[in-house]
Design an enzyme around this catalytic site. Sequence first.
Site, mmCIF file in Angstrom:
data_model
loop_
_atom_site.group_PDB
_atom_site.id
_atom_site.type_symbol
_atom_site.label_atom_id
_atom_site.label_comp_id
_atom_site.label_asym_id
_atom_site.label_seq_id
_atom_site.Cartn_x
_atom_site.Cartn_y
_atom_site.Cartn_z
ATOM 1 N N GLY A 180 13.180 -5.894 2.969
ATOM 2 C CA GLY A 180 13.171 -5.924 4.353
ATOM 3 C C GLY A 180 13.534 -7.222 5.174
ATOM 4 O O GLY A 180 13.219 -8.465 4.511
ATOM 5 N N SER B 150 16.840 -2.434 -3.893
ATOM 6 C CA SER B 150 17.384 -1.817 -4.989
ATOM 7 C C SER B 150 16.678 -1.042 -6.097
ATOM 8 O O SER B 150 15.801 -1.745 -6.753
ATOM 9 C CB SER B 150 18.331 -2.968 -5.770
ATOM 10 O OG SER B 150 18.898 -2.416 -7.056
ATOM 11 N N ASP C 49 7.097 -9.451 -1.394
ATOM 12 C CA ASP C 49 6.569 -9.249 -2.443
ATOM 13 C C ASP C 49 7.389 -8.547 -3.610
ATOM 14 O O ASP C 49 7.321 -9.096 -4.606
ATOM 15 C CB ASP C 49 5.214 -8.546 -2.238
ATOM 16 C CG ASP C 49 4.304 -8.631 -3.466
ATOM 17 O OD1 ASP C 49 3.953 -9.639 -3.924
ATOM 18 O OD2 ASP C 49 4.131 -7.485 -3.914
ATOM 19 N N GLY C 50 8.025 -7.530 -3.231
ATOM 20 C CA GLY C 50 8.968 -7.037 -4.172
ATOM 21 C C GLY C 50 10.127 -7.714 -4.442
ATOM 22 O O GLY C 50 10.277 -7.649 -5.810
ATOM 23 N N SER C 51 10.576 -8.484 -3.622
ATOM 24 C CA SER C 51 11.644 -9.475 -3.903
ATOM 25 C C SER C 51 11.157 -10.386 -4.750
ATOM 26 O O SER C 51 11.841 -10.964 -5.881
ATOM 27 C CB SER C 51 12.474 -9.902 -2.733
ATOM 28 O OG SER C 51 12.731 -8.869 -1.747
ATOM 29 N N THR D 56 9.191 -12.434 5.033
ATOM 30 C CA THR D 56 8.824 -11.119 5.471
ATOM 31 C C THR D 56 7.843 -11.336 6.655
ATOM 32 O O THR D 56 7.360 -11.965 6.855
ATOM 33 C CB THR D 56 7.892 -10.243 4.254
ATOM 34 O OG1 THR D 56 6.978 -9.442 5.062
ATOM 35 C CG2 THR D 56 6.905 -11.300 3.962
ATOM 36 N N ASP E 274 5.470 -9.377 7.558
ATOM 37 C CA ASP E 274 4.146 -9.108 7.104
ATOM 38 C C ASP E 274 2.978 -10.000 7.014
ATOM 39 O O ASP E 274 1.782 -9.797 7.034
ATOM 40 C CB ASP E 274 4.095 -8.307 5.818
ATOM 41 C CG ASP E 274 4.812 -6.886 5.751
ATOM 42 O OD1 ASP E 274 5.345 -6.439 7.277
ATOM 43 O OD2 ASP E 274 5.408 -6.244 5.190
ATOM 44 N N MET F 133 3.730 -2.909 12.611
ATOM 45 C CA MET F 133 4.121 -2.924 11.206
ATOM 46 C C MET F 133 3.052 -3.908 10.311
ATOM 47 O O MET F 133 2.242 -4.258 11.215
ATOM 48 C CB MET F 133 5.649 -3.385 11.091
ATOM 49 C CG MET F 133 6.568 -2.378 11.273
ATOM 50 S SD MET F 133 8.207 -2.955 10.723
ATOM 51 C CE MET F 133 9.039 -1.331 10.914
ATOM 52 N N GLU G 54 0.112 -0.076 10.977
ATOM 53 C CA GLU G 54 0.376 0.887 10.523
ATOM 54 C C GLU G 54 -0.263 1.449 8.980
ATOM 55 O O GLU G 54 -0.409 2.498 8.783
ATOM 56 C CB GLU G 54 2.074 0.803 10.010
ATOM 57 C CG GLU G 54 2.409 -0.187 8.977
ATOM 58 C CD GLU G 54 3.812 -0.095 8.639
ATOM 59 O OE1 GLU G 54 4.570 0.698 9.235
ATOM 60 O OE2 GLU G 54 4.317 -1.065 7.840
HETATM 61 O O1 F6P Z 1 7.801 -5.404 4.676
HETATM 62 C C1 F6P Z 1 8.561 -5.315 6.174
HETATM 63 C C2 F6P Z 1 8.387 -4.000 6.716
HETATM 64 O O2 F6P Z 1 9.001 -4.042 7.999
HETATM 65 C C3 F6P Z 1 6.854 -3.555 6.699
HETATM 66 O O3 F6P Z 1 5.965 -3.813 7.612
HETATM 67 C C4 F6P Z 1 7.341 -2.125 7.036
HETATM 68 O O4 F6P Z 1 6.368 -1.197 6.401
HETATM 69 C C5 F6P Z 1 8.727 -1.841 5.937
HETATM 70 O O5 F6P Z 1 9.233 -2.807 6.069
HETATM 71 C C6 F6P Z 1 9.457 -0.841 6.596
HETATM 72 O O6 F6P Z 1 10.456 -0.855 5.578
HETATM 73 P P1 F6P Z 1 11.740 -0.056 6.018
HETATM 74 O O7 F6P Z 1 12.664 -1.250 6.656
HETATM 75 O O8 F6P Z 1 12.593 0.129 4.669
HETATM 76 O O9 F6P Z 1 11.705 1.005 6.809
#
Ligand code: F6P
Length: 319
Positions: A11, A73, A103-105, A125, A127, A169, A222
């Site tokens: 993201g 990806s 975290d994923g990246s 991020t 978050d 979020m 969320e």
């Molecule tokens: O990790 C960032 C974030 O914005 C989270 O807060 C949210 O849950 C998620 O990405 C949304 O992902 P996407 O943009 O793939 O809908």
Amino acid sequence: MKKIAVITSGGDCPGMNAAIRAVVRVALTCGVEVWGIRNGYAGMIDDDMAKLDSRSVGDIIQKGGTFLGTARSEEFKTLKGQQKAADNLQAHGIEGLVVIGGDGSLTGAKQLSELGIKIVGLPGTIDNDIWGTDYTIGFDTAVNTALDAINKLRDTASAHGRVMLVEVMGRACGWIALTAGLAGGAEIILVPEQPFSSDDVCKKLVESRSKGKKYSIIVVAEGASSAIDLGKYISAKTGLETRVSVIGHIQRGGAPTVADRLLASRLAERAVRALVDGRSDIMIGYQSNQCVEVPIADAVGKKKDIDPELYRLADVLSQ
Ligand code: F6P
């Protein structure tokens, strides 16, 4: 080290551009060539990369998003995808990589480092959920966006005497909700880290009306609950009028704040200098106003808790 690359992944978040700009300009100062990889790890697998110069990163420090593009990806989650990506880097003679993402990246970065690529990660991020850093790039801007929404919703909640629920979020983490809720004077803040019951929320709202409160703001992470479902429950159970705003991806956009531009620039400089000095497999974090190097293996896969002191204070101030 003579050639490095920079990538944004997962993201996007405000401040990614400021980080790319600093990576490029610090590297050039050190006599190191820099390549930009487009669209995250997908672009690395597709060999979608090009050389950057100082001018390529002009006029971007103030912009949200990432001019390199980003993606999540699925192919890169496989060893085959990772090997293809590593081969492409090696074919271009790229020796080191700065990965900006969540975290994923950073988990992907760790996997690439196991294939012999020298990696330094930057926590990017909204978050603020990355272990090993007090703040992530993008969090401050996102919280200010959420706060702006809360401020506006307060005006109309007060005019109508309503219960206003704001869903923010944060994925499985409550940092955005807690920080924006505390700064916005929310009466109730619901985060995934603190179990709650909908009935207790209703009880608190009814009590606060009896104490003279005319309206209420509830900030819902969320990851804690659906604000829409909770809003319906509250109005059915208490008879209070509720309205719900899910502010969503608005939190991911906009010009980065001063704090995010400074954080991005400082962390990025440290990342490049670490690579040039021969240190890798680390994430650059920010702890107690200092840039620090954290082993990337420690930063990924661990949960960073919300600050219990902030949570306690928010509760005290909501009386
Ligand atoms: O990790 C960032 C974030 O914005 C989270 O807060 C949210 O849950 C998620 O990405 C949304 O992902 P996407 O943009 O793939 O809908």
